[in-house]
Design an enzyme around this catalytic site. Structure first.
Site, PDB file in Angstrom:
ATOM      1  N   LEU A   8       1.217  -2.708 -28.550  1.00 56.40           N
ATOM      2  CA  LEU A   8       1.693  -1.340 -28.749  1.00 56.40           C
ATOM      3  C   LEU A   8       1.602  -0.571 -27.438  1.00 56.40           C
ATOM      4  O   LEU A   8       0.518  -0.429 -26.866  1.00 56.40           O
ATOM      5  CB  LEU A   8       0.870  -0.632 -29.831  1.00 56.40           C
ATOM      6  CG  LEU A   8       0.732  -1.377 -31.167  1.00 56.40           C
ATOM      7  CD1 LEU A   8      -0.033  -0.526 -32.167  1.00 56.40           C
ATOM      8  CD2 LEU A   8       2.104  -1.755 -31.724  1.00 56.40           C
ATOM      9  N   ARG A  15      -3.035  12.206 -21.320  1.00 62.01           N
ATOM     10  CA  ARG A  15      -4.233  12.546 -20.551  1.00 62.01           C
ATOM     11  C   ARG A  15      -4.259  11.953 -19.146  1.00 62.01           C
ATOM     12  O   ARG A  15      -5.102  12.314 -18.328  1.00 62.01           O
ATOM     13  CB  ARG A  15      -5.494  12.118 -21.329  1.00 62.01           C
ATOM     14  CG  ARG A  15      -5.830  13.098 -22.439  1.00 62.01           C
ATOM     15  CD  ARG A  15      -6.973  12.592 -23.286  1.00 62.01           C
ATOM     16  NE  ARG A  15      -6.539  11.522 -24.172  1.00 62.01           N
ATOM     17  CZ  ARG A  15      -7.386  10.735 -24.843  1.00 62.01           C
ATOM     18  NH1 ARG A  15      -8.699  10.887 -24.691  1.00 62.01           N
ATOM     19  NH2 ARG A  15      -6.933   9.813 -25.651  1.00 62.01           N
ATOM     20  N   GLY A  78       3.069   7.185 -34.808  1.00 58.80           N
ATOM     21  CA  GLY A  78       1.782   6.577 -35.129  1.00 58.80           C
ATOM     22  C   GLY A  78       1.781   5.073 -34.942  1.00 58.80           C
ATOM     23  O   GLY A  78       2.837   4.446 -34.803  1.00 58.80           O
ATOM     24  N   THR A  79       0.582   4.497 -34.951  1.00 60.44           N
ATOM     25  CA  THR A  79       0.439   3.072 -34.632  1.00 60.44           C
ATOM     26  C   THR A  79       1.045   2.150 -35.701  1.00 60.44           C
ATOM     27  O   THR A  79       1.559   1.078 -35.366  1.00 60.44           O
ATOM     28  CB  THR A  79      -1.045   2.721 -34.394  1.00 60.44           C
ATOM     29  OG1 THR A  79      -1.849   3.339 -35.408  1.00 60.44           O
ATOM     30  CG2 THR A  79      -1.528   3.221 -33.046  1.00 60.44           C
ATOM     31  N   ARG A 333       2.832  -6.162  12.002  1.00 63.15           N
ATOM     32  CA  ARG A 333       3.841  -5.872  10.979  1.00 63.15           C
ATOM     33  C   ARG A 333       4.546  -7.162  10.551  1.00 63.15           C
ATOM     34  O   ARG A 333       4.339  -8.209  11.127  1.00 63.15           O
ATOM     35  CB  ARG A 333       4.805  -4.822  11.520  1.00 63.15           C
ATOM     36  CG  ARG A 333       4.088  -3.464  11.696  1.00 63.15           C
ATOM     37  CD  ARG A 333       4.948  -2.482  12.457  1.00 63.15           C
ATOM     38  NE  ARG A 333       6.286  -2.424  11.896  1.00 63.15           N
ATOM     39  CZ  ARG A 333       7.361  -2.025  12.577  1.00 63.15           C
ATOM     40  NH1 ARG A 333       7.258  -1.653  13.836  1.00 63.15           N
ATOM     41  NH2 ARG A 333       8.538  -2.006  11.981  1.00 63.15           N
ATOM     42  N   ALA A 380      -1.409  -4.072  29.748  1.00 66.95           N
ATOM     43  CA  ALA A 380      -1.544  -2.844  28.960  1.00 66.95           C
ATOM     44  C   ALA A 380      -0.267  -2.026  29.040  1.00 66.95           C
ATOM     45  O   ALA A 380       0.367  -1.956  30.089  1.00 66.95           O
ATOM     46  CB  ALA A 380      -2.715  -2.025  29.477  1.00 66.95           C
ATOM     47  N   ASN A 386      13.449  -2.949  22.030  1.00 67.60           N
ATOM     48  CA  ASN A 386      14.271  -3.870  21.242  1.00 67.60           C
ATOM     49  C   ASN A 386      15.405  -3.183  20.503  1.00 67.60           C
ATOM     50  O   ASN A 386      16.221  -3.827  19.879  1.00 67.60           O
ATOM     51  CB  ASN A 386      13.395  -4.642  20.244  1.00 67.60           C
ATOM     52  CG  ASN A 386      12.648  -3.718  19.300  1.00 67.60           C
ATOM     53  OD1 ASN A 386      12.347  -2.572  19.640  1.00 67.60           O
ATOM     54  ND2 ASN A 386      12.351  -4.201  18.111  1.00 67.60           N
ATOM     55  N   ARG A 440      11.167  -0.988  39.994  1.00 64.20           N
ATOM     56  CA  ARG A 440      10.638   0.377  39.958  1.00 64.20           C
ATOM     57  C   ARG A 440      10.944   0.992  41.304  1.00 64.20           C
ATOM     58  O   ARG A 440      11.224   0.296  42.278  1.00 64.20           O
ATOM     59  CB  ARG A 440       9.136   0.357  39.696  1.00 64.20           C
ATOM     60  CG  ARG A 440       8.378  -0.323  40.803  1.00 64.20           C
ATOM     61  CD  ARG A 440       6.878  -0.395  40.559  1.00 64.20           C
ATOM     62  NE  ARG A 440       6.223  -0.988  41.699  1.00 64.20           N
ATOM     63  CZ  ARG A 440       5.236  -1.881  41.633  1.00 64.20           C
ATOM     64  NH1 ARG A 440       4.798  -2.302  40.470  1.00 64.20           N
ATOM     65  NH2 ARG A 440       4.682  -2.338  42.731  1.00 64.20           N
TER      66      ARG A 440
END
Ligand code: UD1
Ligand code: CA
Length: 464
Positions: A8, A15, A78-79, A333, A380, A386, A440
């Site tokens: 059921l 609640r 009801g049940t 990920r 680092a 991408n 650079r």
């Protein structure tokens, strides 16, 4: 005798104060109702029928792979009315009918089997699963006659002050013989709630001179019902405690086990070490002797033997081969793969990339859609660019490459084996094997500049 189970689950669960139907609230990542369906199947049920109503479509969708029949109870009257909704679906079934609720997820298959067995031994009629509670508030009370036989069940709302003292209560789990289908329409709703009460069948079976048995539950925690969020948490706590115990018995070391969350889908090998606050979810497999550091979250990931996830790391859909190390503060990920002995340190994010054996990316890097060859060192601040705003492109880095800090590898790009990339480079062309790439602006030193600047600053001061 064969049996069917009717669950059921049409009620609203007011609640819970939630938009989600009560029976779909997850316990360790699975809807509450799935536990009940599993217990029903494992009890050997020929058929499992789920009565849905509130949020019926959502409930059906959530359980669409389960071998169950859904029937709809349009209005929740009801049940007893709910069980009647299952009559059609079982019209070709002649065995016993077990009834339970979608909000009693800890009920075991064994208890359902015992209930069916009790019904068989007593030769039909019905059996009610009861329990004794110190605080029976809210439950239907089991009223016994002078001979100690169950006379009827009285609901809290309808009970007299004396009846409210009764501590033996109805668990809401029953076994009925097929006669139930003829007795059920005779249940009336002349009670305080104006509902058709399933427990009224006790009185009806007695009138029909059929046996009414009571099975008192051995483990009452099995019958913990979920009506509120607090009860949901309590039930989840019971499931967690069981799982932790199971894995500790299988050789897993847990520090502060009560802080560790894990789902039933997770598999752990002996000598795995779990530090406090670890969360293990989904299809996660952890190999022998692997260690997962404090407050790490690992979902749908595989850790090889002796692999290590250091504290505060987050892994989803990642694979660490034997002896690979990630963290602290690593983010792996989906599609992140670390081969044997590879190392990813703090604030390194890896997505859909394979890091070959012994690759090191110690700090602050992003590797996405990349293939990094064995023994390569990623400095680092290295980033694979991408994404060009429309498409994702791959980066191929060969073996034993050295990528200087703060370089950006603008994909698609290839870096040959043994090449060097000077720190701070923006690489947008392939680098041949063994070459040094510097990309650079050249540094220029202006002699005496600082001193001149100081004098200038002084003059300014005087003028003011
Ligand atoms: C019910 C029993 C009570 C027992 C208690 C144990 C009745 C009248 N009372 O009370 O004796 O002590 O369980 O937990 O049965 N449902 C429907 N359709 C409806 C009404 C309910 O599908 O029209 C479902 C609910 O979703 C729930 C189950 O039936 O899963 C039980 O209903 P609920 O309202 O929770 O009954 P209780 O008040 O707990
Ligand atoms: Ca209930």
């Amino acid at each position: 005798m064969k049996h069917a189970v009717v669950i059921l689950a049409a009620g609203k669960g007011t609640r819970m104060k939630s938009r989600l139907p009560k029976v779909l609230h997850p316990l360790l990542g699975r809807p509450m109702l799935a536990y009940v369906v599993e217990a029903a199947e494992k009890s050997g049920a020929e058929r499992v029928v789920v009565v849905v109503g509130h949020g019926a479509e959502m409930v059906k969708a959530a359980l669409d792979s389960a071998p169950v029949t859904f029937v709809e109870q349009k209005e929740q009257l009801g049940t007893a009315h709910a069980l009647l909704a299952a009559k059609e679906a079982l019209s070709d079934f002649s065995g016993a009918v077990l009834v339970t609720s979608g909000d009693t997820p800890l009920l075991s298959a064994e208890t359902l089997k015992r209930l069916a067995g009790t019904l068989e031994r007593q030769g039909g009629g019905m059996v009610l699963l009861a329990l004794k509670l110190d605080d029976p508030f809210g439950y239907g009370r089991v009223v016994r006659d002078a001979r100690g036989q169950v006379a009827r069940i009285v609901e809290e709302k309808d009970a007299s002050p004396e009846e409210r003292q009764i501590q033996e209560v109805n668990s809401g789990v029953y076994a009925f013989d097929p006669e139930v289908w003829t007795l059920l329409p005779r249940v009336r709703n002349d009670n305080r709630a104006g509902e058709y009460y399933l427990p009224d069948l006790v009185a009806l079976y007695r009138e029909a001179q059929k046996p009414v048995g009571v099975l008192v539950a051995e483990d009452e925690s099995e019958l913990l019902g979920v009506n509120t969020r607090a009860q949901l948490a309590e039930v989840e706590g019971v499931l967690l405690a069981r799982l932790r115990r199971k894995w500790m018995e299988a050789g897993v070391r847990m520090h502060l086990p009560e802080t560790i969350y894990l789902e039933p889908t997770v598999e752990l090998a002996p000598d795995v070490v779990l530090e406090p606050g670890v969360i293990l979810a989904g299809q996660t497999r952890v190999g022998e002797g692997a260690r997962i550091g404090a407050y790490s979250v690992v979902r749908d990931s595989e850790l090889g033997p002796g692999a290590e996830v250091r504290p505060h790391s987050v892994l989803e859909g990642a694979r660490l081969a034997e002896g690979a190390v990630a963290g602290p503060f690593a983010r792996l990920r989906p599609g992140a793969e670390l081969a044997e002995g590879a190392f990813v340190g703090n604030f390194v994010e890896v997505k859909k990339s394979r890091l070959g054996p012994g690759v090191k990316a110690g700090h602050l890097a992003y590797l996405g859609d990349a293939e990094v060859g064995a023994g390569t060192n990623v400095g680092a601040g290295v980033i694979t660019a991408n994404y060009d705003g429309e498409n994702k492109h791959p980066t191929h880095v060969g073996e034993k490459v050295f990528i200087g800090s703060n370089s950006v590898l603008i994909a698609p790009v290839r870096i040959g084996d043994g090449a060097f990339v000077a720190g701070g480079s923006a690489i947008n062309q392939d680098v041949p094997e063994g070459a040094l790439a510097i990309a650079r602006a050249r540094q220029r030193n202006v002699e005496g500049w600082a001193k001149r600047k100081k004098r200038y600053a002084k003059e300014q001061e005087v003028e003011e």
